[in-house]
Write an enzyme that holds these catalytic residues in place. Structure first.
Site, short mmCIF file in Angstrom:
data_model
loop_
_atom_site.label_atom_id
_atom_site.label_comp_id
_atom_site.label_asym_id
_atom_site.label_seq_id
_atom_site.Cartn_x
_atom_site.Cartn_y
_atom_site.Cartn_z
N PRO A 195 0.38 -1.51 0.16
CA PRO A 195 -0.15 -0.02 -0.19
C PRO A 195 0.10 1.38 -0.57
CG PRO A 195 -0.02 -1.25 2.58
CD PRO A 195 0.20 -2.47 1.31
N ASN A 196 0.07 2.58 -0.49
CA ASN A 196 0.57 3.64 -0.43
C ASN A 196 2.35 3.95 -1.21
OD1 ASN A 196 -1.32 4.57 1.16
ND2 ASN A 196 0.08 4.14 2.20
N ARG A 238 4.86 10.84 -3.08
CA ARG A 238 5.08 10.84 -0.81
C ARG A 238 6.49 10.31 -0.79
NH1 ARG A 238 4.56 4.09 1.02
NH2 ARG A 238 4.47 5.22 3.23
N TYR A 244 11.33 8.86 0.62
CA TYR A 244 11.37 7.49 -0.11
C TYR A 244 11.65 7.86 -1.52
CZ TYR A 244 7.85 5.64 3.70
OH TYR A 244 7.61 4.73 3.96
N ASN A 299 7.70 -5.61 -0.91
CA ASN A 299 8.44 -4.72 -0.13
C ASN A 299 6.85 -4.76 0.51
OD1 ASN A 299 7.82 -1.90 1.13
ND2 ASN A 299 8.61 -1.06 -0.66
N ALA A 356 2.84 -0.60 4.85
CA ALA A 356 3.18 -1.43 6.10
C ALA A 356 2.54 -2.45 6.77
CB ALA A 356 1.87 0.27 6.26
N GLU A 380 12.61 -10.04 1.15
CA GLU A 380 11.62 -8.41 1.55
C GLU A 380 12.21 -7.36 1.66
OE1 GLU A 380 10.83 -8.90 5.95
OE2 GLU A 380 10.77 -6.29 6.13
N HIS A 411 12.79 -2.74 1.81
CA HIS A 411 12.45 -1.78 1.79
C HIS A 411 13.14 -0.30 1.41
CE1 HIS A 411 9.40 -3.52 4.83
NE2 HIS A 411 10.67 -4.07 5.31
N ARG A 436 13.21 4.80 12.40
CA ARG A 436 12.35 5.57 11.98
C ARG A 436 11.09 5.39 13.09
NH1 ARG A 436 9.25 4.53 6.49
NH2 ARG A 436 8.50 6.99 6.83
C1 DQA Z 1 8.93 1.32 3.76
C2 DQA Z 1 8.99 1.07 5.23
C3 DQA Z 1 7.21 1.03 5.55
O1 DQA Z 1 7.36 1.44 6.83
C4 DQA Z 1 6.42 1.90 5.26
O2 DQA Z 1 4.92 2.12 5.69
C5 DQA Z 1 6.42 1.73 3.79
C6 DQA Z 1 7.19 1.90 3.03
C7 DQA Z 1 9.45 1.02 3.12
O3 DQA Z 1 10.28 0.52 1.55
O4 DQA Z 1 10.52 1.85 3.38
O5 DQA Z 1 4.95 2.24 2.82
O6 DQA Z 1 8.21 -0.53 3.14
#
Ligand code: DQA
Length: 145
Positions: free
Chosen positions: A10-11, A18, A23, A72, A75, A99, A101, A108
């Site tokens: 998501p997002n 964003r 990011y 990825n 959240a 996994e 990120h 964070r």
């Molecule tokens: C994320 C880190 C997560 O905490 C966050 O909710 C994201 C992006 C990252 O790629 O740094 O949406 O997965």
């Protein structure tokens, strides 16, 4: 040609706009182009969804088609036991699931320090922006090669 699924939660469809300070300013299309440029003999199938159910379905697809996964979970990383169970299906089938990120969640907010995915993933790469994915792709290529 062998396909690698690059799945984004998501997002992440909002990348570029964003929180660019966290990011970066690149979009998912930029990421796809970068990975396609780096893949040798592998097909990149990059997808994004805001839906937990859809993401789980894609992990089931990875199991059924025996595909390596770069994930990825965004959240969902921090609380989705359903996604964790689906990720476990992938690695339990002997498939690679990395996994990734963009940011380093451990540097964070506190809620980002927990991952319910890491314990069932093959490994974790975080904190290197788009290079987190590139490093994961390199790893998949080494393992498959
Ligand atoms: C994320 C880190 C997560 O905490 C966050 O909710 C994201 C992006 C990252 O790629 O740094 O949406 O997965």
């Amino acid at each position: 040609m062998t396909t690698v699924l690059v799945l984004n939660g998501p997002n992440l469809g909002r990348l570029g706009a964003r929180e660019p300070d966290i990011y970066g300013s690149g979009t998912l299309d930029d990421l796809r182009a970068k990975l396609e440029g780096e893949a040798s003999g592998l097909q990149i199938d990059l997808r994004q969804t805001d839906s937990e159910a859809e993401l789980i379905g894609w992990l089931h697809e990875a199991v059924d088609l025996r595909l390596s996964v770069i994930l990825n979970p965004a959240a969902f990383t921090h609380y989705s036991y359903a996604l964790s169970d689906a990720a476990k299906l992938v690695t339990a089938a002997g498939l690679i699931l990395v996994e990734v990120h963009l940011s380093n969640p451990h540097a964070r907010e506190e809620f980002r320090h927990t991952s319910v995915i890491s314990s069932v993933a093959t490994g974790v790469i975080a904190g290197f922006g788009f290079d987190s994915y590139s490093l994961a792709l390199d790893l998949v290529q080494r393992r498959l090669g």
